[in-house]
Design a protein around this motif. Structure first.
Motif, PDB file in Angstrom:
ATOM      1  N   PHE A   1      -2.772   3.596 -11.188  1.00 24.31           N
ATOM      2  CA  PHE A   1      -3.973   2.901 -11.638  1.00 24.31           C
ATOM      3  C   PHE A   1      -3.669   1.517 -12.200  1.00 24.31           C
ATOM      4  O   PHE A   1      -4.560   0.694 -12.322  1.00 24.31           O
ATOM      5  N   ASP A   2      -2.413   1.273 -12.569  1.00 25.70           N
ATOM      6  CA  ASP A   2      -2.058   0.017 -13.229  1.00 25.70           C
ATOM      7  C   ASP A   2      -1.572  -1.067 -12.280  1.00 25.70           C
ATOM      8  O   ASP A   2      -1.710  -2.247 -12.563  1.00 25.70           O
ATOM      9  N   THR A   3      -0.974  -0.679 -11.171  1.00 28.58           N
ATOM     10  CA  THR A   3      -0.388  -1.628 -10.232  1.00 28.58           C
ATOM     11  C   THR A   3      -1.034  -1.447  -8.869  1.00 28.58           C
ATOM     12  O   THR A   3      -1.039  -0.345  -8.329  1.00 28.58           O
ATOM     13  N   PRO A   4      -1.565  -2.525  -8.295  1.00 29.34           N
ATOM     14  CA  PRO A   4      -2.165  -2.363  -6.958  1.00 29.34           C
ATOM     15  C   PRO A   4      -1.102  -2.046  -5.914  1.00 29.34           C
ATOM     16  O   PRO A   4      -0.022  -2.632  -5.915  1.00 29.34           O
ATOM     17  N   SER A   5      -1.401  -1.122  -5.043  1.00 36.08           N
ATOM     18  CA  SER A   5      -0.506  -0.805  -3.933  1.00 36.08           C
ATOM     19  C   SER A   5      -0.536  -1.915  -2.895  1.00 36.08           C
ATOM     20  O   SER A   5       0.453  -2.191  -2.239  1.00 36.08           O
ATOM     21  N   ILE A   6      -1.702  -2.531  -2.752  1.00 41.39           N
ATOM     22  CA  ILE A   6      -1.874  -3.642  -1.817  1.00 41.39           C
ATOM     23  C   ILE A   6      -2.614  -4.759  -2.546  1.00 41.39           C
ATOM     24  O   ILE A   6      -3.673  -4.518  -3.134  1.00 41.39           O
ATOM     25  N   SER A   7      -2.058  -5.944  -2.497  1.00 40.92           N
ATOM     26  CA  SER A   7      -2.693  -7.112  -3.092  1.00 40.92           C
ATOM     27  C   SER A   7      -2.632  -8.243  -2.062  1.00 40.92           C
ATOM     28  O   SER A   7      -1.554  -8.576  -1.575  1.00 40.92           O
ATOM     29  N   ILE A   8      -3.798  -8.802  -1.740  1.00 37.71           N
ATOM     30  CA  ILE A   8      -3.876  -9.817  -0.683  1.00 37.71           C
ATOM     31  C   ILE A   8      -4.708 -11.001  -1.174  1.00 37.71           C
ATOM     32  O   ILE A   8      -5.765 -10.815  -1.766  1.00 37.71           O
TER      33      ILE A   8
ATOM     34  N   PHE B   1      -2.301   7.673  -0.054  1.00 36.98           N
ATOM     35  CA  PHE B   1      -2.977   6.485   0.457  1.00 36.98           C
ATOM     36  C   PHE B   1      -4.486   6.530   0.190  1.00 36.98           C
ATOM     37  O   PHE B   1      -5.243   5.795   0.813  1.00 36.98           O
ATOM     38  N   THR B   2      -4.900   7.380  -0.730  1.00 36.35           N
ATOM     39  CA  THR B   2      -6.299   7.457  -1.120  1.00 36.35           C
ATOM     40  C   THR B   2      -6.587   6.367  -2.150  1.00 36.35           C
ATOM     41  O   THR B   2      -5.875   6.241  -3.148  1.00 36.35           O
ATOM     42  N   ILE B   3      -7.611   5.604  -1.917  1.00 39.74           N
ATOM     43  CA  ILE B   3      -7.959   4.504  -2.821  1.00 39.74           C
ATOM     44  C   ILE B   3      -8.579   5.095  -4.092  1.00 39.74           C
ATOM     45  O   ILE B   3      -9.605   5.762  -4.036  1.00 39.74           O
TER      46      ILE B   3
ATOM     47  N   TYR C   1     -10.102 -15.402  -1.429  1.00 44.10           N
ATOM     48  CA  TYR C   1     -10.495 -14.045  -1.796  1.00 44.10           C
ATOM     49  C   TYR C   1      -9.241 -13.285  -2.223  1.00 44.10           C
ATOM     50  O   TYR C   1      -8.183 -13.425  -1.604  1.00 44.10           O
ATOM     51  N   ILE C   2      -9.398 -12.471  -3.240  1.00 41.00           N
ATOM     52  CA  ILE C   2      -8.299 -11.622  -3.700  1.00 41.00           C
ATOM     53  C   ILE C   2      -8.760 -10.173  -3.577  1.00 41.00           C
ATOM     54  O   ILE C   2      -9.815  -9.800  -4.099  1.00 41.00           O
ATOM     55  N   ILE C   3      -7.969  -9.390  -2.875  1.00 39.65           N
ATOM     56  CA  ILE C   3      -8.258  -7.973  -2.650  1.00 39.65           C
ATOM     57  C   ILE C   3      -7.130  -7.170  -3.265  1.00 39.65           C
ATOM     58  O   ILE C   3      -5.960  -7.434  -2.986  1.00 39.65           O
ATOM     59  N   GLU C   4      -7.482  -6.210  -4.097  1.00 38.17           N
ATOM     60  CA  GLU C   4      -6.483  -5.316  -4.687  1.00 38.17           C
ATOM     61  C   GLU C   4      -6.930  -3.883  -4.443  1.00 38.17           C
ATOM     62  O   GLU C   4      -8.048  -3.510  -4.799  1.00 38.17           O
ATOM     63  N   LEU C   5      -6.065  -3.104  -3.814  1.00 38.20           N
ATOM     64  CA  LEU C   5      -6.325  -1.687  -3.574  1.00 38.20           C
ATOM     65  C   LEU C   5      -5.276  -0.873  -4.312  1.00 38.20           C
ATOM     66  O   LEU C   5      -4.079  -1.112  -4.158  1.00 38.20           O
ATOM     67  N   TYR C   6      -5.728   0.065  -5.102  1.00 44.25           N
ATOM     68  CA  TYR C   6      -4.844   0.930  -5.880  1.00 44.25           C
ATOM     69  C   TYR C   6      -4.871   2.313  -5.258  1.00 44.25           C
ATOM     70  O   TYR C   6      -5.938   2.845  -4.964  1.00 44.25           O
TER      71      TYR C   6
END
Length: 125
Positions: free
Chosen positions: A108-115, A85-87, A99-104
């Motif tokens: 590195f290729d697919t965001p774990s969280i996309s909002i 769970f380390t960004i 707003y679009i938030i992407e956390l990987y």
């Protein structure tokens, strides 16, 4: 609240190597929050705690991409659970009024969280 301006968040905070410690729906079920153990120096005269809470208000979409197959081969005593769970990379941007938030985290290729949401707030936690 520290800020609700995306430019301030991007200019003053670097979330790389910080750890996601909690994710949850807020009292309003359209709001989703992510608590982050922030691992960099905070702006001067700011908080003493390292925990920040990013609140995504009036969410339109939330995609969580923590694939079970990624965790199936891991024994709890064999690895540091929080490393998953380390960004490692993040992207915040404004698109039209949203707003679009992407956390990987572990990929590195697919965001774990996309909002996608209508507004953002960054809080001390």
């Amino acid at each position: 609240m520290l800020t609700n301006k995306i430019n301030e968040i991007l200019e003053e905070y670097d979330f790389t190597d910080s750890i996601i410690t909690d994710m949850r729906w807020e009292k309003s079920l359209l709001d989703f929050s992510i608590t982050i153990d922030y691992n960099f120096n905070l702006p001067e005269n700011e908080m003493k705690t390292k925990d920040l809470k990013l609140v995504c208000k009036n969410c339109i979409t939330i995609n969580l991409n923590f694939a079970r197959k990624s965790f199936d081969h891991i024994e709890p005593n064999q690895t540091n659970f929080y490393s998953w769970f380390t960004i490692v990379k993040y992207n915040f941007r404004k698109q039209d009024k949203d707003y679009i938030i992407e956390l990987y985290t572990y990929e590195f290729d697919t965001p774990s969280i996309s909002i996608t949401c209508n507004s953002l707030e960054l809080h001390r936690y």
